[in-house]
Design a protein around this motif. Structure first.
Motif, PDB file in Angstrom:
ATOM      1  N   PRO A 197       0.820  -1.212   0.000  1.00 16.97           N
ATOM      2  CA  PRO A 197       0.000   0.000   0.000  1.00 16.97           C
ATOM      3  C   PRO A 197       0.855   1.263   0.000  1.00 16.97           C
ATOM      4  O   PRO A 197       2.031   1.242   0.386  1.00 16.97           O
ATOM      5  CB  PRO A 197      -0.797  -0.122   1.297  1.00 16.97           C
ATOM      6  CG  PRO A 197       0.059  -0.955   2.189  1.00 16.97           C
ATOM      7  CD  PRO A 197       0.767  -1.928   1.294  1.00 16.97           C
ATOM      8  N   LEU A 198       0.254   2.339  -0.435  1.00 18.29           N
ATOM      9  CA  LEU A 198       0.912   3.650  -0.406  1.00 18.29           C
ATOM     10  C   LEU A 198       0.496   4.404   0.844  1.00 18.29           C
ATOM     11  O   LEU A 198      -0.618   4.235   1.346  1.00 18.29           O
ATOM     12  CB  LEU A 198       0.524   4.471  -1.645  1.00 18.29           C
ATOM     13  CG  LEU A 198       0.905   3.905  -3.020  1.00 18.29           C
ATOM     14  CD1 LEU A 198       0.317   4.789  -4.113  1.00 18.29           C
ATOM     15  CD2 LEU A 198       2.417   3.799  -3.156  1.00 18.29           C
ATOM     16  N   THR A 199       1.391   5.210   1.360  1.00 20.46           N
ATOM     17  CA  THR A 199       1.027   6.058   2.493  1.00 20.46           C
ATOM     18  C   THR A 199       0.245   7.277   2.032  1.00 20.46           C
ATOM     19  O   THR A 199      -0.516   7.853   2.797  1.00 20.46           O
ATOM     20  CB  THR A 199       2.293   6.518   3.246  1.00 20.46           C
ATOM     21  OG1 THR A 199       3.188   7.166   2.319  1.00 20.46           O
ATOM     22  CG2 THR A 199       2.997   5.325   3.872  1.00 20.46           C
ATOM     23  N   LYS A 200       0.430   7.664   0.773  1.00 18.16           N
ATOM     24  CA  LYS A 200      -0.297   8.793   0.203  1.00 18.16           C
ATOM     25  C   LYS A 200      -0.768   8.431  -1.205  1.00 18.16           C
ATOM     26  O   LYS A 200      -0.023   7.860  -1.992  1.00 18.16           O
ATOM     27  CB  LYS A 200       0.591  10.043   0.133  1.00 18.16           C
ATOM     28  CG  LYS A 200       1.021  10.601   1.487  1.00 18.16           C
ATOM     29  CD  LYS A 200       1.837  11.876   1.327  1.00 18.16           C
ATOM     30  CE  LYS A 200       3.166  11.604   0.659  1.00 18.16           C
ATOM     31  NZ  LYS A 200       3.998  12.844   0.561  1.00 18.16           N
ATOM     32  N   ARG A 248       8.133   0.726   2.949  1.00 14.96           N
ATOM     33  CA  ARG A 248       7.741   0.929   4.341  1.00 14.96           C
ATOM     34  C   ARG A 248       7.170   2.321   4.589  1.00 14.96           C
ATOM     35  O   ARG A 248       6.853   2.668   5.721  1.00 14.96           O
ATOM     36  CB  ARG A 248       8.928   0.673   5.277  1.00 14.96           C
ATOM     37  CG  ARG A 248       9.390  -0.769   5.278  1.00 14.96           C
ATOM     38  CD  ARG A 248      10.494  -1.017   6.284  1.00 14.96           C
ATOM     39  NE  ARG A 248      10.894  -2.411   6.309  1.00 14.96           N
ATOM     40  CZ  ARG A 248      10.255  -3.372   6.983  1.00 14.96           C
ATOM     41  NH1 ARG A 248       9.188  -3.061   7.702  1.00 14.96           N
ATOM     42  NH2 ARG A 248      10.670  -4.622   6.939  1.00 14.96           N
ATOM     43  N   GLY A 249       7.056   3.095   3.543  1.00 12.70           N
ATOM     44  CA  GLY A 249       6.457   4.416   3.672  1.00 12.70           C
ATOM     45  C   GLY A 249       7.371   5.459   4.239  1.00 12.70           C
ATOM     46  O   GLY A 249       6.927   6.540   4.638  1.00 12.70           O
ATOM     47  N   LEU A 250       8.687   5.162   4.270  1.00 13.55           N
ATOM     48  CA  LEU A 250       9.648   6.111   4.827  1.00 13.55           C
ATOM     49  C   LEU A 250      10.146   7.108   3.788  1.00 13.55           C
ATOM     50  O   LEU A 250      10.860   8.052   4.124  1.00 13.55           O
ATOM     51  CB  LEU A 250      10.831   5.351   5.439  1.00 13.55           C
ATOM     52  CG  LEU A 250      10.467   4.353   6.550  1.00 13.55           C
ATOM     53  CD1 LEU A 250      11.714   3.623   7.035  1.00 13.55           C
ATOM     54  CD2 LEU A 250       9.768   5.068   7.702  1.00 13.55           C
ATOM     55  N   SER A 251       9.789   6.861   2.534  1.00 14.58           N
ATOM     56  CA  SER A 251      10.145   7.791   1.460  1.00 14.58           C
ATOM     57  C   SER A 251       9.117   7.648   0.350  1.00 14.58           C
ATOM     58  O   SER A 251       8.302   6.713   0.352  1.00 14.58           O
ATOM     59  CB  SER A 251      11.553   7.505   0.923  1.00 14.58           C
ATOM     60  OG  SER A 251      11.593   6.248   0.269  1.00 14.58           O
ATOM     61  N   ASP A 252       9.144   8.580  -0.606  1.00 12.05           N
ATOM     62  CA  ASP A 252       8.243   8.487  -1.749  1.00 12.05           C
ATOM     63  C   ASP A 252       8.623   7.288  -2.611  1.00 12.05           C
ATOM     64  O   ASP A 252       9.773   6.829  -2.585  1.00 12.05           O
ATOM     65  CB  ASP A 252       8.312   9.768  -2.581  1.00 12.05           C
ATOM     66  CG  ASP A 252       7.718  10.968  -1.860  1.00 12.05           C
ATOM     67  OD1 ASP A 252       6.866  10.743  -0.973  1.00 12.05           O
ATOM     68  OD2 ASP A 252       8.115  12.116  -2.173  1.00 12.05           O
ATOM     69  N   ARG A 289      -5.664  -0.035  -4.255  1.00 13.06           N
ATOM     70  CA  ARG A 289      -4.874  -0.619  -3.171  1.00 13.06           C
ATOM     71  C   ARG A 289      -4.400  -2.005  -3.608  1.00 13.06           C
ATOM     72  O   ARG A 289      -4.871  -2.553  -4.611  1.00 13.06           O
ATOM     73  CB  ARG A 289      -5.703  -0.704  -1.893  1.00 13.06           C
ATOM     74  CG  ARG A 289      -6.990  -1.490  -2.044  1.00 13.06           C
ATOM     75  CD  ARG A 289      -7.801  -1.455  -0.773  1.00 13.06           C
ATOM     76  NE  ARG A 289      -8.964  -2.335  -0.844  1.00 13.06           N
ATOM     77  CZ  ARG A 289      -9.799  -2.524   0.167  1.00 13.06           C
ATOM     78  NH1 ARG A 289      -9.595  -1.910   1.314  1.00 13.06           N
ATOM     79  NH2 ARG A 289     -10.819  -3.340   0.025  1.00 13.06           N
ATOM     80  N   SER A 344       2.798  -6.024   2.326  1.00  9.20           N
ATOM     81  CA  SER A 344       1.345  -6.171   2.324  1.00  9.20           C
ATOM     82  C   SER A 344       0.924  -7.616   2.480  1.00  9.20           C
ATOM     83  O   SER A 344      -0.241  -7.918   2.576  1.00  9.20           O
ATOM     84  CB  SER A 344       0.767  -5.638   1.005  1.00  9.20           C
ATOM     85  OG  SER A 344       1.189  -6.436  -0.083  1.00  9.20           O
TER      86      SER A 344
END
Length: 445
Positions: A326-329, A358-362, A378, A426
């Protein structure tokens, strides 16, 4: 989608049973003797002017009215407590203090007679499955002796397993006709001549099931004899991991208590028809007990898979060869691992780094946004779309790489020749518990 605390619901363990504590009935209250009033005031007396207030003899008007008001008021309070679903009380019985907590059961509005009717219609078609690895549950699919259970119930148990149709009956040999790891289904066959009675269960359409529908689960949990529980469908369209790490989609979630040993047993609607095959449970601790979140393979998948397995054939599943996260944004599915030699690699899809996943960067790799024109919002959407395809189907994939939108076409492969699926953030790590054969050895995840 369950996390890494999801368990296969096979193998026995301990369980607790809590009953109601019924307090003794209250002793009847004795009536207090009250003298009758000397004279009932007339309307003329009440309305006439009085120069001064005279004292009355006998009970006042409030004393006469109060007993009449008190009874309905108490009854109203009791009704309000019962309507709220919880009644809590404590009273003394002799020298004992009994605390009683009454919690309304969550049966989706189904009455006890409806639950019993569903059980009566189906329980003769539910059986115990035993292998050298442990035990689970199965159910009769047709009058030829075809039996449905979970793949993980019989995995590693050899080509012959034992089934028992009644709690006090004898074991009967059953042959393994076929298994499908990707759907966690297996098909067995018994000789009808070896069984007193075969009661095939009716299979309903799981696509018609909705959240809130009442359901009944029948099985052999924790090494016990046949056991029935009831609840509701608490979610639809879930995904759970199979033993090969591919995702099983369109799964039904239920709060009907399901425990180790229920695996392979039917999840029934209120008509006693199969809507799912109980497969996994979510747990909150290492004990492996139910916390009210169970998952069942949908009956529509049973309809698709079982006829093929009953013929001894292999079920084919489409294969792309990519894990997604999944994406954080924003919307879409971030590409994780891309399997070597897979259709995804041939299409040129680029994976994201672990930091991005892990959503720590784009995202620094590809993000899938559409497949065959269907929006991907998703990761679950990728699984659902690919699972609806066949090996050899050619599909178009639209994806985002940085600020560019790109598209590619790819021919899907066959999952059977691909081995296990890649892991991704995921797709939680799948832990298979042991399958002990006695309640004294609980399943440990």
């Amino acid at each position: 989608m369950p996390d890494n605390r999801s368990l296969w619901s096979d193998g026995p363990s301990e369980d607790e049973h809590h009953g109601w504590l019924d307090a003794e009935p209250d002793a009847p209250a004795t009536k207090e003797h009250r003298p009758a009033p000397a004279e009932e005031p007339t309307r003329q007396h009440r309305t006439g002017r009085m120069s001064r207030r005279e004292p009355r003899e006998g009970p006042s008007t409030w004393q006469q009215v109060r007993p009449k008001l008190l009874t309905p008021l108490v009854a109203l309070c009791v009704v309000a407590l019962l309507a709220s679903g919880i009644a809590i009380g404590t009273r003394l019985i002799g020298e004992r203090t009994v605390e009683r907590t009454v919690v309304a059961g969550n049966s989706g509005g189904a009455t006890s007679s409806q639950i019993k009717a569903a059980y009566t219609a189906a329980h003769d078609g539910v059986l115990r499955v035993t292998t050298s690895q442990g035990n689970g549950t199965g159910w009769v699919y047709d009058d030829r002796g075809t039996i449905v259970t979970n793949n993980h119930v019989i995995a590693g148990g050899g080509d012959t397993v034992k089934v028992r149709f009644t709690d006090d009956g004898a074991d009967v040999d059953a042959r393994v006709l076929g298994t499908d790891v990707s759907s966690d289904l297996a098909v067995l066959r018994v000789d009808p001549n070896d069984v007193d009675k075969l009661v095939p269960l009716k299979v309903a359409e799981s696509d018609d099931v909705e959240t809130g529908d009442p359901v009944v689960a029948i099985g052999y949990p924790l090494g016990l004899d046949q056991t029935t529980t009831a609840g509701i469908i608490s979610g639809v369209g879930r995904q759970i991991p199979a033993q090969n790490n591919f995702q099983i989609d369109k799964v039904l979630q239920t709060d009907a208590p399901i425990n180790p040993g229920n695996s392979g047993g039917p999840l029934l609607n209120i008509k006693g028809e199969v809507v799912g095959v109980n497969s996994q449970i979510a747990t909150a601790s290492a004990g492996g007990g139910s916390v009210g979140i169970g998952f069942a393979i949908p009956s529509d998948t049973v309809r698709d898979v079982v006829p093929t397995l009953a013929k001894g054939q292999t079920v084919k599943h489409a294969y792309l060869g990519v894990s997604v996260a999944p994406l954080t944004k924003g919307e879409g599915a971030a590409v994780g691992d891309v399997r070597s030699g897979s259709p995804a690699q041939q299409a040129g899809l680029r994976p994201n780094s672990e930091t991005a996943l892990r959503g720590l960067s784009d995202p620094d790799g590809d993000v899938i946004t559409k497949i065959d024109g269907t929006a991907v919002n998703r990761p679950d959407d990728v699984t659902r779309i690919i699972n609806d395809k066949e090996p050899g189907d050619r599909i178009s994939i639209e994806y985002r790489r940085g600020s560019d939108t790109r598209s590619t076409e790819v021919t899907l492969g066959d999952r059977a020749s691909a081995g296990g699926a890649a892991q991704s953030p995921s797709s939680p790590t799948l832990t298979l518990p042991g399958t002990p054969t006695s309640p004294s050895s609980p399943t440990i995840p």
